[in-house]
Design an enzyme around this catalytic site. Structure first.
Site, short mmCIF file in Angstrom:
data_model
loop_
_atom_site.label_atom_id
_atom_site.label_comp_id
_atom_site.label_asym_id
_atom_site.label_seq_id
_atom_site.Cartn_x
_atom_site.Cartn_y
_atom_site.Cartn_z
N HIS A 53 0.85 -1.20 0.00
CA HIS A 53 0.00 0.00 0.00
C HIS A 53 0.88 1.24 0.00
CE1 HIS A 53 0.80 -0.52 4.30
NE2 HIS A 53 0.31 0.68 4.54
N HIS A 55 1.50 3.95 1.90
CA HIS A 55 2.11 4.71 3.00
C HIS A 55 3.64 4.76 2.86
CE1 HIS A 55 -1.71 4.09 5.64
NE2 HIS A 55 -1.80 5.15 4.84
N ASP A 57 6.11 4.61 4.85
CA ASP A 57 6.99 3.65 5.53
C ASP A 57 6.95 2.27 4.85
OD1 ASP A 57 4.31 3.45 6.57
OD2 ASP A 57 5.05 2.28 8.26
N HIS A 58 6.23 2.19 3.73
CA HIS A 58 6.19 0.94 2.95
C HIS A 58 6.77 1.09 1.55
CE1 HIS A 58 3.61 -1.32 5.85
NE2 HIS A 58 3.46 -0.07 6.27
N HIS A 111 -7.34 -0.72 5.71
CA HIS A 111 -6.28 0.20 6.18
C HIS A 111 -6.12 1.32 5.15
CE1 HIS A 111 -2.57 1.42 8.16
NE2 HIS A 111 -1.92 1.32 7.01
N ASP A 128 -0.06 -3.80 6.33
CA ASP A 128 -0.70 -3.28 7.54
C ASP A 128 -2.16 -3.72 7.64
OD1 ASP A 128 1.67 -2.04 8.12
OD2 ASP A 128 0.97 0.00 7.73
N HIS A 166 5.00 -4.77 10.77
CA HIS A 166 5.39 -4.07 11.99
C HIS A 166 5.55 -5.04 13.16
CE1 HIS A 166 4.86 0.18 10.75
NE2 HIS A 166 3.90 -0.29 9.98
#
Ligand SMILES: [Zn+2]
Length: 253
Positions: A53, A55, A57-58, A111, A128, A166
């Protein structure tokens, strides 16, 4: 058997690197540096990047990885993914040639709306959506969408290794125990995870069997889970409403 290497990133992210011979693929590279370091150290060449996805941090490391390796980038067609060359929407099967593995792509909105998961060789890379002991927050989708996405993942075989993005397990299980204090398997898992974290060990991957037995978000049909949810939200009649009540409760837990 897929050779999967855990790369810790940021505070609590995991980037997953798949390795076959001198070739590698990487899942959700939020940061390029630790991936490049490992590739250099091991003499690997990066052929594929899989993103679940949008975001940061991905996918934040994709630009820098592409500056070093001409990798193909798989990711959700419905989201803004840097360098995306293989847009996916769920229902496809993709072949990661460099690692000699095929993944089923599963649409798991909740999410984020375009979120996808990759399942193959007994491994699930779910970003996530499903976490060890918990699930992702509803940033874009509805509770009904997320509950449906989790139900689809829960249909995978019990032995499926669940690679989420995570290390949230300990906090997730504290919440799980508040929801379902009478669950013996959950109590045992809390001890196992507490011990692992005290020794600095990772708790991911888990398995689908463990998640189905102890993750409250996959157990909304269980009596104790529903009863706990209804103490917070008395009108929660069906499993989706129970899920929504749990998700809301967890946000402020
Ligand atoms: Zn996210």
């Amino acid at each position: 058997m897929l050779n999967v290497i855990r790369i810790p990133a940021f505070k609590d992210n995991y980037i997953w690197l798949l390795r076959k011979g001198a070739s590698a693929a990487v899942v959700d590279p939020g940061d390029a540096r630790p991936v490049l370091d490992l590739l250099d150290r091991e003499g690997l060449s990066l052929a594929s990047i899989l993103v679940t996805h949008h975001h940061a941090d991905h996918q934040g490391g994709v630009v820098e990885l592409l500056a070093h390796y001409p990798a193909e980038v798989f990711g959700p067609a419905a989201e803004s993914i840097t360098g995306l060359s293989r847009p996916l929407s769920g229902g496809e099967t993709v072949r990661i040639a460099a690692c000699d593995v095929e993944f089923q792509v599963i649409a798991v909105p909740g999410h984020t709306l375009g979120h996808i998961a990759y399942y193959g060789a007994g491994c699930l890379f779910c970003g996530d959506t499903l976490f060890a002991g918990g699930c992702g927050r509803l940033f874009e989708g509805t509770a009904a969408q997320m509950a449906d996405s989790l139900a689809r993942l829960a249909e995978l075989p019990d032995e499926t290794a669940v690679y989420c993005a995570h290390e949230y397990t300990q906090a997730n299980l504290r919440f799980a125990l508040a929801v379902e204090p009478g669950n013996r398997r959950l109590q045992r898992r809390v001890h196992e995870v507490t011990r692992a974290r005290a020794s600095g060990l990772a708790t991911v991957p888990s398995t689908m069997a463990i998640e189905k037995a102890s993750n409250p978000f996959l157990r909304c049909g269980e009596q104790e889970v529903a009863a706990s949810a209804r103490r917070r939200a008395p009108a929660a009649a069906d499993e989706v409403a129970v899920f929504a009540a749990l998700r809301e409760w967890k946000n402020s837990f």
